[in-house]
Write a protein that holds these residues in place. Structure first.
Motif, PDB file in Angstrom:
ATOM      1  N   ARG A  83       0.857  -1.189   0.000  1.00 56.92           N
ATOM      2  CA  ARG A  83       0.000   0.000   0.000  1.00 56.92           C
ATOM      3  C   ARG A  83       0.888   1.231   0.000  1.00 56.92           C
ATOM      4  N   CYS A  84       0.637   2.095  -0.945  1.00 59.10           N
ATOM      5  CA  CYS A  84       1.421   3.330  -1.056  1.00 59.10           C
ATOM      6  C   CYS A  84       0.673   4.465  -0.364  1.00 59.10           C
ATOM      7  N   ALA A  85       1.412   5.270   0.405  1.00 57.00           N
ATOM      8  CA  ALA A  85       0.808   6.465   0.982  1.00 57.00           C
ATOM      9  C   ALA A  85       0.462   7.438  -0.142  1.00 57.00           C
ATOM     10  N   GLN A  86       1.312   7.452  -1.173  1.00 57.69           N
ATOM     11  CA  GLN A  86       1.054   8.260  -2.364  1.00 57.69           C
ATOM     12  C   GLN A  86       1.610   7.502  -3.561  1.00 57.69           C
ATOM     13  N   ALA A 117       5.766   2.109   8.739  1.00 58.02           N
ATOM     14  CA  ALA A 117       4.897   1.174   9.451  1.00 58.02           C
ATOM     15  C   ALA A 117       4.474   0.031   8.531  1.00 58.02           C
ATOM     16  N   GLU A 118       4.335   0.311   7.251  1.00 57.03           N
ATOM     17  CA  GLU A 118       4.005  -0.728   6.274  1.00 57.03           C
ATOM     18  C   GLU A 118       5.143  -1.739   6.146  1.00 57.03           C
ATOM     19  N   GLY A 125       6.585   8.429   8.118  1.00 55.40           N
ATOM     20  CA  GLY A 125       7.380   8.741   6.937  1.00 55.40           C
ATOM     21  C   GLY A 125       7.876   7.458   6.306  1.00 55.40           C
ATOM     22  N   GLY A 126       8.810   7.581   5.412  1.00 53.62           N
ATOM     23  CA  GLY A 126       9.369   6.397   4.786  1.00 53.62           C
ATOM     24  C   GLY A 126       9.970   6.711   3.441  1.00 53.62           C
TER      25      GLY A 126
END
Length: 144
Positions: A83-86, A117-118, A125-126
């Motif tokens: 799953r992408c945050a963006q 977290a993913e 962040g990441g």
């Protein structure tokens, strides 16, 4: 041997040392797992870029190619459990206007902002993972 562990000049309790070592080893294991998940996320982004470029190359016009590439990249990442945050999918469809018989290709660029977290780390962040892939257009197909 027991007398050595309880030596007052050493200045530490074996149980405290063991607890500290357990925490350090736990953190090392957590970072190793997160690193492995980051590599898996990069592979998923590569797969999504290839799938998006291939899907776009099968379309007849740039607008349909762009829409289908985005849908395909999103589905590919979801299928791989990322799953992408963006998610940004950019498509270079400039060669759709090349005349038939001319070699041409479409290039897809997939950028996925992944949350730590993913990847299994308790942080915000990441990294942003980016992958680029190209797929050839049929040489003799009519193009727009």
């Amino acid at each position: 041997m027991i007398a050595l562990l309880e030596d007052p000049e050493r200045g530490g309790s074996p149980s405290v040392e063991a607890a500290i070592l357990a925490v350090v080893f736990g953190l090392l294991i957590a970072f190793a797992i997160a690193g492995g998940r980051l590599v898996a996320a990069e592979a998923a982004a590569d797969h999504a870029a290839r799938a998006a470029a291939r899907a776009a190359s099968l379309q007849r016009d740039p607008a349909a190619a762009t829409a289908f590439a985005r849908t395909t990249a999103d589905a590919s990442l979801a299928e791989q459990g990322l799953r992408c945050a963006q998610l940004d999918v950019d498509l270079d469809t400039s060669q759709f206007s090349a005349p038939p018989g001319t070699p041409a290709s479409v290039t897809a660029s997939v950028r996925c902002a992944v949350d730590w977290a993913e990847l299994g780390l308790p942080a915000s962040g990441g990294p942003v993972i980016e992958s680029v892939a190209a797929s050839p257009l049929d040489r003799w197909r009519e193009r727009t």
